[in-house]
Design an enzyme around this catalytic site. Structure first.
Site, PDB file in Angstrom:
ATOM      1  N   ASP A 121     -40.439   5.045  -3.925  1.00 56.46           N
ATOM      2  CA  ASP A 121     -40.347   6.305  -3.189  1.00 56.46           C
ATOM      3  C   ASP A 121     -41.695   6.703  -2.596  1.00 56.46           C
ATOM      4  OD1 ASP A 121     -41.520   6.812  -5.644  1.00 56.46           O
ATOM      5  OD2 ASP A 121     -40.018   8.235  -6.318  1.00 56.46           O
ATOM      6  N   HIS A 145     -34.231  12.315 -13.126  1.00 55.42           N
ATOM      7  CA  HIS A 145     -34.332  11.614 -11.847  1.00 55.42           C
ATOM      8  C   HIS A 145     -34.989  10.247 -12.009  1.00 55.42           C
ATOM      9  CE1 HIS A 145     -38.373  13.776 -10.961  1.00 55.42           C
ATOM     10  NE2 HIS A 145     -38.666  12.491 -10.957  1.00 55.42           N
ATOM     11  N   ASN A 156     -35.637  15.881 -15.452  1.00 55.18           N
ATOM     12  CA  ASN A 156     -34.225  16.198 -15.178  1.00 55.18           C
ATOM     13  C   ASN A 156     -33.391  14.925 -15.024  1.00 55.18           C
ATOM     14  OD1 ASN A 156     -35.088  15.238 -12.750  1.00 55.18           O
ATOM     15  ND2 ASN A 156     -34.752  17.116 -11.587  1.00 55.18           N
ATOM     16  N   GLU A 175     -32.499  12.961  -7.339  1.00 50.54           N
ATOM     17  CA  GLU A 175     -32.380  14.174  -8.138  1.00 50.54           C
ATOM     18  C   GLU A 175     -30.933  14.366  -8.610  1.00 50.54           C
ATOM     19  OE1 GLU A 175     -34.970  15.621  -9.046  1.00 50.54           O
ATOM     20  OE2 GLU A 175     -36.325  16.254  -7.439  1.00 50.54           O
TER      21      GLU A 175
HETATM   22  C1  GLP Z   1     -42.096  11.269 -10.075  1.00 51.76           C
HETATM   23  C2  GLP Z   1     -41.660   9.911  -9.522  1.00 51.76           C
HETATM   24  C3  GLP Z   1     -40.775   9.154 -10.476  1.00 51.76           C
HETATM   25  C4  GLP Z   1     -41.354   9.190 -11.880  1.00 51.76           C
HETATM   26  C5  GLP Z   1     -41.387  10.631 -12.344  1.00 51.76           C
HETATM   27  C6  GLP Z   1     -41.866  10.799 -13.782  1.00 51.76           C
HETATM   28  O1  GLP Z   1     -41.290  12.326  -9.680  1.00 51.76           O
HETATM   29  N1  GLP Z   1     -41.010  10.021  -8.256  1.00 51.76           N
HETATM   30  O2  GLP Z   1     -40.630   7.818 -10.023  1.00 51.76           O
HETATM   31  O3  GLP Z   1     -40.595   8.408 -12.755  1.00 51.76           O
HETATM   32  O4  GLP Z   1     -42.254  11.348 -11.481  1.00 51.76           O
HETATM   33  O5  GLP Z   1     -43.256  10.905 -13.817  1.00 51.76           O
HETATM   34  P1  GLP Z   1     -44.140  10.807 -15.117  1.00 51.76           P
HETATM   35  O6  GLP Z   1     -44.201   9.369 -15.465  1.00 51.76           O
HETATM   36  O7  GLP Z   1     -45.476  11.348 -14.689  1.00 51.76           O
HETATM   37  O8  GLP Z   1     -43.493  11.655 -16.160  1.00 51.76           O
END
Ligand code: GLP
Length: 243
Positions: free
Chosen positions: A67, A138, A136, A143
């Protein structure tokens, strides 16, 4: 689903890096789907160390990221292209032209999504997709929704994700409101999925995603239907799983 329970974030990172580097050792031209967020940083450090030690060669490998924020230049320090360069790609022997992140500043974001989906298909799909998980549920920027998105598409970020990601920006107002992300279908088409999670703050969503019903309101729950998923998580993140 295989579950690898680790004692710490460092051990989770080492195990995940070992799985990714083994994939490349077995198939040097592997297409690796990569993720951003704080969780994979340790994994990437260990992959860099493995390459420096001569244990893996990325010269034929390809990377496709999940992404990107809409509107951030690749040189913006919060863009996911920048993140990937700093945390992995600048430090391993991968060819720059073999590394891909959706272009968040493309003139036409819908066309960019279609281009990205076709690019992945042109490589014959993803061999191994690395994922983190949002609070959440995702994955990528898919989402909670009423349906699972099939392909790479443009999304509006939820307030929960904006709040979670504002720590990386000066204020919540600076977090982009839109992003481009691989679809759930793109992710599910990967031959193997490796999902990593660390810390007590992920315990509730991990158990909802993998011990609860499959629903687009918890996007990661769809992975229960994928035939080759490995979850590497530390004991704090797995607190809600049967011991
Ligand atoms: C972002 C990314 C996701 C990732 C998520 C969790 O929103 N788009 O790909 O998995 O954050 O992040 P973290 O690893 O910092 O908890």
């Amino acid at each position: 689903m295989k579950i690898i329970r680790t004692a710490s974030y460092e051990e989770m990172s080492g195990r995940a890096a070992g799985i990714l580097t083994a994939q490349v050792a077995l198939k040097p031209n592997s297409v690796l789907g990569l993720a951003t967020g704080s969780t994979p940083i340790g994994t990437y450090k260990q992959m860099i160390a493995a390459q420096k030690a001569g244990l893996v060669d990325f010269s034929a490998a390809v990377t496709v990221n999940l992404d990107e924020y809409a509107g951030l230049e690749p040189t913006h320090d919060q863009s996911y292209r920048w993140f990937m360069q700093q945390n992995l790609l600048n430090h391993i022997n991968i060819l720059p032209q073999n590394t891909h992140v959706p272009q968040g500043t493309a003139a036409n974001l819908d066309e960019e999504c279609a281009r990205y989906e076709a690019l992945i298909a042109g490589y014959g799909g993803i061999d191994m997709q690395l994922l983190g998980i949002g609070h959440n549920g995702h994955i990528g920027f898919n989402e909670p929704d009423d349906c699972f998105a099939p392909i790479t598409h443009k999304v509006s970020l939820t307030q929960s994700t904006i709040n979670a990601n504002k720590r990386f920006f000066e204020s919540a107002d600076d977090v982009p409101r839109q992003a481009l992300t691989m679809g759930i279908g793109t992710i599910m088409a990967a031959k193997k999925v490796l999902i990593i999670a660390s810390g007590a703050e992920k315990a509730d969503i991990l158990s909802r995603a993998f011990c609860g019903p499959v629903t687009p309101q918890v996007p990661a729950s769809i992975l229960q239907f994928h035939p080759d998923v490995t979850l590497v998580a530390d004991a704090d993140a797995l607190a809600g799983f049967p011991q």
